[in-house]
Design an enzyme around this catalytic site. Structure first.
Site, PDB file in Angstrom:
ATOM      1  CG  ASP A 295     -23.873 -40.700 -42.606  1.00 53.31           C
ATOM      2  OD1 ASP A 295     -24.760 -41.566 -42.271  1.00 53.31           O
ATOM      3  OD2 ASP A 295     -23.743 -39.860 -41.792  1.00 53.31           O
TER       4      ASP A 295
ATOM      5  CD  GLU B  81     -27.702 -38.807 -26.002  1.00 56.91           C
ATOM      6  OE1 GLU B  81     -26.864 -39.562 -26.539  1.00 56.91           O
ATOM      7  OE2 GLU B  81     -28.946 -39.311 -26.186  1.00 56.91           O
TER       8      GLU B  81
ATOM      9  CG  ASP C  32     -28.503 -44.167 -42.588  1.00 62.21           C
ATOM     10  OD1 ASP C  32     -29.422 -44.556 -41.792  1.00 62.21           O
ATOM     11  OD2 ASP C  32     -27.690 -43.141 -42.212  1.00 62.21           O
TER      12      ASP C  32
ATOM     13  CG  ASP D 173     -25.596 -46.481 -41.904  1.00 60.65           C
ATOM     14  OD1 ASP D 173     -26.789 -46.892 -41.451  1.00 60.65           O
ATOM     15  OD2 ASP D 173     -25.322 -45.045 -42.091  1.00 60.65           O
TER      16      ASP D 173
END
Length: 409
Positions: free
Chosen positions: A239, A52, A17, A243
């Site tokens: 991580d 966010e 990743d 993923d």
């Protein structure tokens, strides 16, 4: 555990990743590019940072931290109807941000703001068109390895946020080591191809092994494709939450110890330190362990093939027999030999090429620290009366120290 060890030994392909694995996972806002005349730069950033604040993605944290730093506050506005779309971005409504601004008629202040933050696909899906001029600006920064996210407020494209996330100091060396062992390294990222190519170039990953603009579900498809294409075991290193499906699909899932709990739970192997050198070390340790198991098996097999017939009296015609207590002692001796052989794993050391690569990295970091110290000392002598030089020097040295800790310096 046995399945994992055997899978690691025969691993020929490894997917990495990008964010938080190949890169530091500590993105920062590099530049804010205003697009709309209706929303000024500060208002756009504060609204984006508030939106966010409900996100768990590292890029979202970078936007929120940047907004808090600009306003020098610990708490931003409120978020409602928050929705995270994996691999694309977020949508929500934001309120209570007007408190940070005076009632200036030049600002388009509203009680509530409908916000869309993400990539081109999400923005296009929301019905907002991206002009050619904006597209060119985005491509310019993406070519430099920056991630560009688009901020849409109340249906209008407000600004672009360019975010940089440098690669880890040991990423390129770790990839070189794996490649020298015959293991193909692939980069899987949700970023566009230009950003992915820039990062892959720094990490010494060939362009042909880049999978860009892949959603979490598509990462699973890519891992399946590698398994079917190469007919070998495939490892995945990640991580984040995104993923986790790919970590489960891979024959060997490897999670970075500093990653999310979901990724750690889904992985077969967890790296304690945030160092990519531990990936080749984990592979080598698995190989050494399996090799030791096979040696023990062969030793025990040969020992028993010789000992049991003798204990049964096959050599009695020649006047040689085992007394019962001697046969029992011989059996115990076999078990002791196998246990002692297994305990030799405690003497395991990293492969020589890994140790030399780590030493080169340590020396490189020492040189960077020394150069940083000299530069700040010169700057301090020139501008001894100005505030901030000492603080800046401390920040750089602290950043270098964190790299040292990851490499065990």
């Amino acid at each position: 555990q046995r399945r994992v060890r055997e899978a690691v030994v025969s691993t020929q392909s490894t997917g990495f990743d990008k964010t938080g694995t190949v890169t530091l996972g500590k993105p920062v806002i590099n530049k804010v590019i205003p697009v709309s005349t209706k929303f000024n730069q500060l208002l756009s950033v504060v609204i984006a940072g508030t939106a966010e604040s409900a996100s768990e993605h590292p890029l979202g944290h970078a936007v929120t931290n940047h907004a808090k730093k600009l306003l020098d506050v610990d708490q931003l506005g409120s978020v409602n109807n928050f929705q995270s779309i994996p691999g694309m971005g977020i949508t929500c409504s934001v309120t209570n941000v007007n408190q940070f601004f005076a009632q200036d008629s030049e600002m388009a202040l509203c009680e509530s703001y409908d916000v869309v933050i993400g990539n081109r696909a999400l923005v296009s899906k929301s019905g907002v068109l991206i002009s050619e001029e904006v597209e060119l600006k985005m491509q310019e920064h993406e070519t430099c390895g920056h991630t560009v996210i688009i901020v849409v407020i109340n249906g209008e494209l407000a600004c672009l946020l360019t975010i940089s996330d440098p690669i880890k100091a040991d990423a390129a060396s770790a990839v070189e080591l794996l490649s020298s062992w015959g293991i193909k390294v692939y980069l899987l990222t949700g970023d566009n191809i230009r950003t992915a190519e820039a990062i892959a170039k720094e990490a010494n990953i060939p362009r042909a092994r880049i999978f860009a603009k892949v959603l979490p579900k598509q990462k699973v498809s890519k891992i399946k494709w590698l398994q079917e294409q190469h007919k070998t075991k495939v490892a995945m290193v990640g991580d984040g939450v995104n993923d986790s499906p790919a970590l489960v699909q891979a024959d060997v899932g490897i999670a970075i110890g500093t990653g999310t709990d979901v990724a750690i739970e889904a992985a077969d192997i967890v790296l304690i330190k945030d160092s990519l050198f531990d990936v080749p070390v984990a592979i080598d340790l698995s190989r050494v362990t399996v090799r030791r198991i096979r040696i023990n098996f062969v030793w025990a097999l040969l020992y028993n093939m010789l000992g049991i017939p003798i204990a049964a009296g096959i050599l009695k015609p020649f006047g040689f027999t085992f007394k019962p207590y001697i046969a029992a002692a011989a059996m115990i001796c076999s078990s002791i030999c196998v246990v002692c052989s297994s305990l030799l794993l405690k003497l395991y050391t990293k492969p020589a090429d890994v140790q030399s690569a780590e030493e080169r990295m340590r020396e490189k970091l020492r040189m960077i620290k020394r150069n940083a110290e000299r530069s700040w000392d010169r700057l301090k002598r020139k501008k001894s009366g100005r505030r901030g030089s000492t603080d800046g020097r401390a920040r750089i040295l602290q950043s270098m120290s964190s790299e040292d800790e990851n490499l065990g310096i």
